[in-house]
Design an enzyme around this catalytic site. Structure first.
Site, PDB file in Angstrom:
ATOM      1  N   ASP A  46      10.100  27.149 -49.902  1.00 25.63           N
ATOM      2  CA  ASP A  46       9.988  27.175 -48.443  1.00 25.63           C
ATOM      3  C   ASP A  46      11.380  27.329 -47.837  1.00 25.63           C
ATOM      4  O   ASP A  46      12.331  26.661 -48.258  1.00 25.63           O
ATOM      5  CB  ASP A  46       9.357  25.866 -47.946  1.00 25.63           C
ATOM      6  CG  ASP A  46       7.861  25.816 -48.195  1.00 25.63           C
ATOM      7  OD1 ASP A  46       7.171  26.779 -47.809  1.00 25.63           O
ATOM      8  OD2 ASP A  46       7.397  24.835 -48.781  1.00 25.63           O
ATOM      9  N   ASP A 188      -2.006  27.101 -48.505  1.00 22.84           N
ATOM     10  CA  ASP A 188      -0.770  26.301 -48.522  1.00 22.84           C
ATOM     11  C   ASP A 188      -0.888  25.181 -47.486  1.00 22.84           C
ATOM     12  O   ASP A 188      -1.168  25.446 -46.320  1.00 22.84           O
ATOM     13  CB  ASP A 188       0.418  27.225 -48.189  1.00 22.84           C
ATOM     14  CG  ASP A 188       1.757  26.509 -48.244  1.00 22.84           C
ATOM     15  OD1 ASP A 188       1.819  25.344 -48.633  1.00 22.84           O
ATOM     16  OD2 ASP A 188       2.765  27.166 -47.890  1.00 22.84           O
TER      17      ASP A 188
HETATM   18  O1  LIG Z   1       4.720  23.883 -47.151  1.00 19.81           O
HETATM   19  C1  LIG Z   1       4.077  22.966 -47.555  1.00 19.81           C
HETATM   20  C2  LIG Z   1       3.286  22.150 -46.599  1.00 19.81           C
HETATM   21  O2  LIG Z   1       3.404  22.701 -45.325  1.00 19.81           O
HETATM   22  C3  LIG Z   1       4.002  22.699 -48.995  1.00 19.81           C
HETATM   23  O3  LIG Z   1       4.773  23.667 -49.651  1.00 19.81           O
HETATM   24  C4  LIG Z   1       4.434  21.309 -49.342  1.00 19.81           C
HETATM   25  O4  LIG Z   1       5.202  21.229 -50.491  1.00 19.81           O
HETATM   26  C5  LIG Z   1       3.212  20.509 -49.487  1.00 19.81           C
HETATM   27  O5  LIG Z   1       3.443  19.227 -49.959  1.00 19.81           O
HETATM   28  P1  LIG Z   1       2.218  18.223 -50.060  1.00 19.81           P
HETATM   29  O6  LIG Z   1       1.829  17.854 -48.658  1.00 19.81           O
HETATM   30  O7  LIG Z   1       1.116  18.954 -50.762  1.00 19.81           O
HETATM   31  O8  LIG Z   1       2.744  17.083 -50.856  1.00 19.81           O
END
Ligand SMILES: O=C(CO)[C@@H](O)[C@H](O)COP(=O)(O)O
Length: 229
Positions: A46, A188
């Site tokens: 991200d 996602d």
């Molecule tokens: O971008 C996102 C959430 O917006 C994912 O890439 C996060 O890494 C999700 O983490 P978790 O909430 O599943 O622990």
């Protein structure tokens, strides 16, 4: 580097496992990368600028270092303002990203961004925020390899899945099928043991796993469960 045919080689007969490195132990990133690598179909990075999305996340040097440490495909999800999008694409492509996703909401620069990706021989993806109509994807379908739907508010981890996520995946799946394009559909945000089955049933081909994977007490068992869905 993954093989040049990595997209075609993805095991799409089962649900793909995309690992969000944001949820790794960031002070022991190399250990976590080595631990999850055998299970990961894709690694998800991200990138957020604190403006387009509230978080401040990840940078090209990290992708370049990961590139030298893994053969898994690296998917960079850009959550950045129009003004910096093209420059960010160039920097992450130079760093070795295999797939770069921009946002449908970057509409003013989306055509230029997708042209830049095609010229760089990087696979092209798009992502839609939870509040963006799925139909906004239509003009771009002919240029995409991946389409990701956020199931939570953008750029915040640890949230519960929005109830619209399933119907939105079904709508996206129908659009992709009508287009006759070979586009991987991804979910996602809000990826939990309670939500993955319904996301899979709604058409998700890959799930971006954070805590579900990195927090699993037995990762091999969790992956066996995922692959059986
Ligand atoms: O971008 C996102 C959430 O917006 C994912 O890439 C996060 O890494 C999700 O983490 P978790 O909430 O599943 O622990």
């Amino acid at each position: 580097m993954p093989s040049s045919t990595w997209l075609a080689d993805l095991p799409r007969h089962r649900l793909l496992a995309e690992y969000s490195m944001w949820s790794a132990d960031l002070i022991r990133l190399a250990d976590d990368l080595a631990r999850i690598e055998p299970h990961a179909d894709l690694l998800h990075i991200d990138v957020a600028d604190g403006h387009f999305a509230p978080a401040l996340l990840f940078f090209p040097d990290l992708v370049a270092r990961m590139r030298s440490a893994t053969t898994r495909p690296i998917h960079v999800h850009l959550m950045v303002a129009d003004a910096v999008l093209l420059e960010q694409i160039t920097q992450f492509a130079d760093a070795g990203a295999d797939l770069i996703s921009i946002h449908v909401e970057n509409a003013a620069v989306a055509d230029a961004a997708l042209a830049l990706l095609a010229g760089r021989n990087v696979a092209s993806g798009m992502v839609a925020r939870i509040e963006t109509p799925v139909a906004n994807l239509a003009p771009y379908l002919d240029r995409l390899n991946f389409f990701t739907l956020l199931g939570t508010a953008i750029g915040v981890k640890g949230q519960g899945l929005d109830p619209t996520a399933g119907p939105r995946l079904q709508e996206a799946k129908a659009l992709i099928t009508q287009s006759n394009r070979n586009i991987v559909l991804a979910a996602d945000g809000g990826i939990r043991d309670t939500t993955v089955p319904l996301l899979r049933a709604a058409g998700a081909e890959t799930v971006v796993m954070g805590s579900l994977a990195f927090g699993a007490p037995d990762l091999a068992a969790r992956m066996a469960w995922l692959h059986a869905l």
